[in-house]
Scaffold this motif. Structure first.
Motif, mmCIF file in Angstrom:
data_model
loop_
_atom_site.group_PDB
_atom_site.id
_atom_site.type_symbol
_atom_site.label_atom_id
_atom_site.label_comp_id
_atom_site.label_asym_id
_atom_site.label_seq_id
_atom_site.Cartn_x
_atom_site.Cartn_y
_atom_site.Cartn_z
ATOM 1 N N LYS A 143 13.758 59.528 6.700
ATOM 2 C CA LYS A 143 13.349 60.573 7.334
ATOM 3 C C LYS A 143 14.347 60.612 8.473
ATOM 4 O O LYS A 143 15.025 59.536 8.954
ATOM 5 C CB LYS A 143 12.007 60.418 7.842
ATOM 6 N N PHE A 144 14.764 61.807 8.995
ATOM 7 C CA PHE A 144 15.397 61.808 10.325
ATOM 8 C C PHE A 144 14.770 62.684 11.135
ATOM 9 O O PHE A 144 14.058 63.913 10.635
ATOM 10 C CB PHE A 144 17.012 62.228 9.947
ATOM 11 N N ASN A 145 15.035 62.923 12.464
ATOM 12 C CA ASN A 145 14.525 63.932 13.265
ATOM 13 C C ASN A 145 15.530 64.735 14.253
ATOM 14 O O ASN A 145 15.510 65.398 15.117
ATOM 15 C CB ASN A 145 13.500 63.255 14.300
ATOM 16 N N THR A 146 16.706 64.152 14.162
ATOM 17 C CA THR A 146 18.006 64.745 15.180
ATOM 18 C C THR A 146 19.155 64.816 14.198
ATOM 19 O O THR A 146 19.493 64.222 13.673
ATOM 20 C CB THR A 146 18.144 63.788 16.214
ATOM 21 N N ILE A 147 19.784 66.049 14.590
ATOM 22 C CA ILE A 147 21.097 66.562 13.878
ATOM 23 C C ILE A 147 21.676 67.093 14.960
ATOM 24 O O ILE A 147 21.300 67.730 15.929
ATOM 25 C CB ILE A 147 20.953 67.497 12.699
ATOM 26 N N GLY A 148 23.165 67.045 14.623
ATOM 27 C CA GLY A 148 23.880 67.716 15.745
ATOM 28 C C GLY A 148 24.709 68.624 14.905
ATOM 29 O O GLY A 148 25.311 68.383 13.642
ATOM 30 N N LEU A 149 25.062 69.855 15.451
ATOM 31 C CA LEU A 149 25.746 70.898 14.987
ATOM 32 C C LEU A 149 26.955 71.230 16.007
ATOM 33 O O LEU A 149 26.694 71.423 16.950
ATOM 34 C CB LEU A 149 24.932 72.211 14.675
ATOM 35 N N PHE A 150 27.994 71.509 15.204
ATOM 36 C CA PHE A 150 29.057 72.046 16.227
ATOM 37 C C PHE A 150 29.426 73.540 15.613
ATOM 38 O O PHE A 150 29.716 73.753 14.504
ATOM 39 C CB PHE A 150 30.498 71.289 16.171
ATOM 40 N N THR A 151 29.334 74.624 16.481
ATOM 41 C CA THR A 151 29.519 75.897 16.186
ATOM 42 C C THR A 151 30.617 76.687 17.015
ATOM 43 O O THR A 151 30.502 76.185 18.308
ATOM 44 C CB THR A 151 28.313 76.682 15.888
ATOM 45 N N PRO A 152 31.245 77.692 16.625
ATOM 46 C CA PRO A 152 32.076 78.394 17.488
ATOM 47 C C PRO A 152 31.537 79.112 18.403
ATOM 48 O O PRO A 152 31.952 79.712 19.275
ATOM 49 C CB PRO A 152 32.861 79.154 16.649
ATOM 50 N N ASP A 153 29.947 79.468 18.362
ATOM 51 C CA ASP A 153 29.199 80.334 18.979
ATOM 52 C C ASP A 153 27.726 79.978 19.179
ATOM 53 O O ASP A 153 26.959 80.327 18.073
ATOM 54 C CB ASP A 153 29.475 81.823 18.471
ATOM 55 N N ASN A 154 27.561 79.431 20.074
ATOM 56 C CA ASN A 154 26.230 78.692 20.210
ATOM 57 C C ASN A 154 25.324 79.842 20.332
ATOM 58 O O ASN A 154 23.994 79.738 20.003
ATOM 59 C CB ASN A 154 26.131 77.726 21.548
#
Length: 58
Positions: free
Chosen positions: A15-26
């Motif tokens: 299981k996981f509960n945290t992910i990080g996303l890098f996007t050009p438009d938050n």
């Protein structure tokens, strides 16, 4: 075959509960995750990073 199927566990292996996303438009990303999936956030649209939550997910 049927006997083998009974031994398959339906429990997740991890299981996981945290992910990080890098996007050009938050702003677009926050709008999408809050409106489509129901995440919540207190992001002020000024900070470069935002944190969203949904139940135990972050």
């Amino acid at each position: 075959m049927e006997k083998a199927m009974k031994n398959i566990s339906l429990q997740p292996r991890f299981k996981f509960n945290t992910i990080g996303l890098f996007t050009p438009d938050n702003k677009v990303t926050v709008d999408f995750y809050t409106k489509v999936f129901g995440f919540t956030t207190d992001w002020d649209e000024k900070q470069p990073n935002e944190e969203m939550t949904l139940d135990s997910l972050r």
